[in-house]
Scaffold this motif. Structure first.
Motif, PDB file in Angstrom:
ATOM      1  N   MET A  91      59.705  36.772  67.071  1.00 24.17           N
ATOM      2  CA  MET A  91      60.079  38.188  66.997  1.00 24.17           C
ATOM      3  C   MET A  91      60.183  38.665  65.548  1.00 24.17           C
ATOM      4  O   MET A  91      60.013  39.855  65.278  1.00 24.17           O
ATOM      5  N   VAL A  94      57.025  40.477  64.390  1.00 27.74           N
ATOM      6  CA  VAL A  94      56.657  41.719  65.060  1.00 27.74           C
ATOM      7  C   VAL A  94      57.427  42.867  64.406  1.00 27.74           C
ATOM      8  O   VAL A  94      58.636  42.769  64.204  1.00 27.74           O
ATOM      9  N   MET A 103      55.309  45.207  57.864  1.00 22.41           N
ATOM     10  CA  MET A 103      54.021  45.035  58.538  1.00 22.41           C
ATOM     11  C   MET A 103      52.983  46.017  58.006  1.00 22.41           C
ATOM     12  O   MET A 103      51.810  45.664  57.877  1.00 22.41           O
ATOM     13  N   ILE A 158      50.728  38.131  68.982  1.00 22.76           N
ATOM     14  CA  ILE A 158      51.614  38.631  67.937  1.00 22.76           C
ATOM     15  C   ILE A 158      50.916  39.728  67.122  1.00 22.76           C
ATOM     16  O   ILE A 158      51.473  40.809  66.902  1.00 22.76           O
ATOM     17  N   ASP A 159      49.690  39.459  66.680  1.00 21.18           N
ATOM     18  CA  ASP A 159      48.963  40.462  65.893  1.00 21.18           C
ATOM     19  C   ASP A 159      48.676  41.716  66.712  1.00 21.18           C
ATOM     20  O   ASP A 159      48.773  42.832  66.205  1.00 21.18           O
ATOM     21  N   LEU A 161      50.378  42.917  69.316  1.00 22.17           N
ATOM     22  CA  LEU A 161      51.622  43.666  69.484  1.00 22.17           C
ATOM     23  C   LEU A 161      51.976  44.411  68.196  1.00 22.17           C
ATOM     24  O   LEU A 161      52.382  45.580  68.231  1.00 22.17           O
ATOM     25  N   ALA A 162      51.809  43.742  67.074  1.00 17.28           N
ATOM     26  CA  ALA A 162      52.118  44.369  65.786  1.00 17.28           C
ATOM     27  C   ALA A 162      51.247  45.600  65.570  1.00 17.28           C
ATOM     28  O   ALA A 162      51.738  46.663  65.177  1.00 17.28           O
ATOM     29  N   LEU A 165      52.289  48.488  67.848  1.00 16.07           N
ATOM     30  CA  LEU A 165      53.518  49.115  67.361  1.00 16.07           C
ATOM     31  C   LEU A 165      53.253  50.041  66.182  1.00 16.07           C
ATOM     32  O   LEU A 165      53.777  51.151  66.122  1.00 16.07           O
ATOM     33  N   ALA A 174      61.253  47.020  71.765  1.00 12.07           N
ATOM     34  CA  ALA A 174      61.562  45.632  71.395  1.00 12.07           C
ATOM     35  C   ALA A 174      61.824  44.752  72.612  1.00 12.07           C
ATOM     36  O   ALA A 174      61.413  43.592  72.639  1.00 12.07           O
ATOM     37  N   ILE A 177      58.504  43.845  74.188  1.00 10.44           N
ATOM     38  CA  ILE A 177      57.809  42.882  73.324  1.00 10.44           C
ATOM     39  C   ILE A 177      58.400  41.497  73.518  1.00 10.44           C
ATOM     40  O   ILE A 177      57.673  40.514  73.683  1.00 10.44           O
ATOM     41  N   GLU A 178      59.714  41.427  73.504  1.00 11.88           N
ATOM     42  CA  GLU A 178      60.393  40.145  73.690  1.00 11.88           C
ATOM     43  C   GLU A 178      60.033  39.538  75.042  1.00 11.88           C
ATOM     44  O   GLU A 178      59.771  38.333  75.141  1.00 11.88           O
ATOM     45  N   ILE A 181      56.430  38.085  74.886  1.00 13.67           N
ATOM     46  CA  ILE A 181      56.370  36.818  74.141  1.00 13.67           C
ATOM     47  C   ILE A 181      57.054  35.712  74.939  1.00 13.67           C
ATOM     48  O   ILE A 181      56.553  34.588  75.009  1.00 13.67           O
TER      49      ILE A 181
END
Length: 192
Positions: A91, A94, A103, A158-159, A161-162, A165, A174, A177-178, A181
């Protein structure tokens, strides 16, 4: 009596001003002049620490990596089950909350390095490789997994989701997202 300046603090101030300019104006707007103005310093003061824009960008990115690494290390000091620890660590990669600026800067920097054909490593990828290998060595992952594919899959998650966002097109918070993952970790972790 001359003013005593903490050089490391001054460099960090300049780096954080660089982040603000990049987040607001992109890398193209991150001139030494605009960064000096953001940091409320003279152009000469900034040039005292960084001879070139390249040096300044490198330092600013190193500071992002250090901050993320420090936050991840803080999680390892807590007595958590391995899956929860892994989730907390991921996390940190992210951009939620105050990490959005990190980011934005990271993506601008990576794009810059790609344009210069000078991207030699990816700290996010390296971190995920380390995590997956540690989990596997500890016997916490399901047997028969193709670790190379799992690294690619987790890195892409991860990428992706980033990027979602930062674009702000797909509404995702969040908690969601959590949960995404965690679902991926549930798929690769041994039960328990």
């Amino acid at each position: 009596m001359p003013k005593i300046v903490n050089h490391e603090e001054r460099k960090a101030l300049i780096a954080k001003a660089t982040w603000s300019v990049i987040a607001r104006e992109g890398l193209g707007g991150a001139s030494v002049r605009s960064i000096a103005k953001e940091a409320n310093l003279s152009l000469g003061a900034v040039r005292h620490y960084f001879n070139t824009q390249e040096e300044l960008l490198e330092f600013a990115m190193k500071l992002v990596e250090e901050q993320v690494t420090e936050r991840i290390i803080e999680h390892t000091k807590q007595p958590l089950p391995p899956k929860q620890l892994t989730l907390n660590m991921l996390m940190e990669l992210v951009p939620v909350g105050e990490r959005i600026v990190e980011m934005q800067v990271w993506l601008e920097y990576v794009s810059y390095k790609l344009r210069k054909k000078n991207l030699q490593e990816d700290a996010v990828h390296d971190g995920i490789v380390f995590i997956i290998n540690q989990l596997n060595d500890a016997g916490l992952l399901k047997k028969g997994l193709n670790l190379e594919e799992e690294i690619i899959r987790l890195h892409a998650l991860i990428d992706g989701l980033a990027l979602h966002l930062l674009m702000g097109v797909v509404p995702i918070d969040a908690d969601k997202i959590e949960a995404l993952i965690k679902r991926e970790l549930d798929r690769i972790f041994l039960e328990g």
